[in-house]
Design a protein around this motif. Structure first.
Motif, short mmCIF file in Angstrom:
data_model
loop_
_atom_site.label_atom_id
_atom_site.label_comp_id
_atom_site.label_asym_id
_atom_site.label_seq_id
_atom_site.Cartn_x
_atom_site.Cartn_y
_atom_site.Cartn_z
N GLU A 191 0.50 -1.22 -0.12
CA GLU A 191 0.26 -0.11 0.38
C GLU A 191 0.84 1.25 -0.10
O GLU A 191 0.45 2.48 -0.54
CB GLU A 191 -1.28 -0.21 1.38
CG GLU A 191 -1.81 -1.09 1.08
CD GLU A 191 -2.71 -1.20 2.83
OE1 GLU A 191 -2.20 -0.24 3.69
OE2 GLU A 191 -3.91 -2.00 2.61
N HIS A 192 1.82 1.12 1.06
CA HIS A 192 2.92 2.12 0.37
C HIS A 192 4.18 2.57 -0.37
O HIS A 192 4.91 3.46 -0.01
CB HIS A 192 3.55 2.65 2.04
CG HIS A 192 1.79 2.79 3.22
ND1 HIS A 192 1.85 1.63 3.52
CD2 HIS A 192 1.99 4.17 3.82
CE1 HIS A 192 0.59 2.10 4.10
NE2 HIS A 192 1.09 3.12 4.37
N TRP A 193 4.26 2.03 -1.61
CA TRP A 193 5.86 1.17 -1.95
C TRP A 193 5.96 2.82 -3.55
O TRP A 193 4.31 2.84 -4.06
CB TRP A 193 5.45 -0.18 -2.22
CG TRP A 193 6.22 -0.60 -3.38
CD1 TRP A 193 6.05 -0.71 -4.94
CD2 TRP A 193 7.62 -1.06 -2.79
NE1 TRP A 193 7.65 -0.64 -5.59
CE2 TRP A 193 8.50 -1.20 -4.23
CE3 TRP A 193 8.63 -0.92 -2.02
CZ2 TRP A 193 9.49 -1.61 -4.65
CZ3 TRP A 193 9.43 -1.71 -1.96
CH2 TRP A 193 10.45 -2.09 -3.13
N SER A 194 6.71 2.90 -3.19
CA SER A 194 7.20 3.97 -4.24
C SER A 194 9.00 3.55 -4.72
O SER A 194 9.72 3.98 -3.36
CB SER A 194 6.69 5.71 -3.92
OG SER A 194 7.09 5.72 -4.66
N LEU A 195 8.81 3.56 -5.56
CA LEU A 195 10.11 2.65 -6.37
C LEU A 195 10.90 5.40 -6.00
O LEU A 195 12.10 4.59 -5.96
CB LEU A 195 10.56 3.09 -7.85
CG LEU A 195 10.06 1.65 -8.53
CD1 LEU A 195 10.25 1.47 -10.52
CD2 LEU A 195 10.43 1.01 -7.89
N ASP A 196 9.85 5.71 -6.03
CA ASP A 196 10.77 6.95 -5.32
C ASP A 196 11.45 7.06 -4.08
O ASP A 196 12.15 8.24 -3.71
CB ASP A 196 9.62 7.95 -4.97
CG ASP A 196 9.02 8.75 -6.79
OD1 ASP A 196 10.41 7.65 -8.12
OD2 ASP A 196 8.19 9.37 -6.93
N ASN A 197 11.08 6.11 -3.06
CA ASN A 197 11.77 5.94 -1.72
C ASN A 197 12.63 5.09 -2.18
O ASN A 197 13.93 4.62 -0.95
CB ASN A 197 10.66 5.56 -0.88
CG ASN A 197 9.19 6.58 -0.41
OD1 ASN A 197 9.73 7.65 -1.02
ND2 ASN A 197 7.84 6.06 -0.13
N VAL A 198 12.70 4.26 -3.64
CA VAL A 198 13.98 2.96 -2.98
C VAL A 198 15.71 3.71 -3.19
O VAL A 198 15.30 4.39 -3.82
CB VAL A 198 13.56 2.07 -4.49
CG1 VAL A 198 15.09 1.07 -3.85
CG2 VAL A 198 12.51 1.38 -3.78
#
Length: 297
Positions: free
Chosen positions: A282-289
């Motif tokens: 639900e919170h996954w984003s490649l921007d945060n990886v």
């Protein structure tokens, strides 16, 4: 040709049964799973067992048990590469009929003596197929892939010596080469995005070239940062990386998510791996990886 964005998402995790899953391979599994599930996509598992000399008895079963212990439930049946030979042979036959591959008798020693990388020495020799390796003929591609767009790493420029490398697609010992098998399998499975470790970036140009020769849609690519013990030394089965704990998976799963830039909040009650993965999807984003190629642990 790049993938059309409106296709249903199909991702995969494709471990080789050369040992148990370690922290680094779990990063790839979790990252590929979340990239799929965050887009309501399908996540498949494929066991890449086409290299018997490197395989360890029982490793396939252990890998699947580990995935389940961490709440990573795949969609559909597990695919085993050793059962895919008919597809590989059909593609080899097609490439041969179109004069897009040729037999090569060069050994590693010979290539090393000639500069360290293969330069097409056997391309026009008409060597016998039996007893020799098969190489792809990249001269047939008008514009070889000199870069590709990675959805995490951005534009990746490839090593010039690899762009013109007529890479092996079937080995001298009769075993199918990784670059052939992975592309054929991904086409057969309808994979729309490949999420894997950054150590495989160097193979991507070769695989894109094969997609082009087969007139197949090229998937999107996401290369996740590698877990390393020190710069340049990744965790791997060859380096005797410790297997992840199947009996107490939650602490390791939280470490993996933190590694991928998605630390689990301490004030949320998440009591099972499934709960944690649901929150993460639900919170996954490649921007945060993290966008670096490797991270020391």
């Amino acid at each position: 040709m790049q993938l059309k964005e409106n296709k249903p998402y199909i991702g995969r995790f494709a471990p080789s049964p050369s040992g148990s899953l370690h922290f680094g391979s779990l990063v790839a599994a979790v990252g590929s799973y979340l990239q799929a599930k965050s887009q309501q996509g399908i996540w498949q598992v494929r066991i890449e067992d086409i290299d018997p000399p490197r395989e360890i008895a029982g490793a396939s079963e252990d890998i699947l048990e580990t995935l389940q212990a961490y709440g990573l439930q795949w969609d559909g049946e597990v695919i085993y590469q050793h059962q895919q030979s008919e597809y590989y042979e059909a593609v080899l036959e097609e490439l041969s009929e179109r004069n897009l591959c040729y037999a090569c008798c060069c050994t590693r020693k010979m290539i090393k003596q000639q500069g360290g990388f293969y330069q097409g020495q056997c391309r026009d020799k008409n060597n016998a197929i039996i007893g020799n390796a098969l190489r792809i003929n990249l001269l047939s591609i008008i514009n070889n892939t000199i870069y590709f767009e990675d959805k995490l790493q951005g534009r990746v420029v490839l090593d010039p010596t690899q762009i013109d490398d007529d890479f092996i697609i079937k080995r001298k010992d009769g075993l199918y080469a990784y670059n052939l098998a992975v592309v054929v399998d991904d086409i057969q499975q309808g994979i729309t995005e490949v999420v894997r470790g950054a150590d495989l970036i160097s193979t991507t140009g070769k695989q894109i070239s094969l997609y082009q020769l087969l007139n197949a849609d090229i998937p999107n690519y996401v290369h996740l940062p590698l877990a390393v013990t020190e710069p340049g030394f990744k965790l791997s089965k060859q380096n005797h990386a410790v297997a992840v704990n199947k009996q107490d998976p939650i602490p390791t799963l939280k470490r993996v998510l933190a590694f991928l830039g998605h630390p689990v909040p301490e004030n949320i009650a998440l009591n099972t791996c499934s709960d944690i993965l649901k929150w993460a999807a639900e919170h996954w984003s490649l921007d945060n990886v993290p966008k670096q190629l490797e991270i020391q642990i």
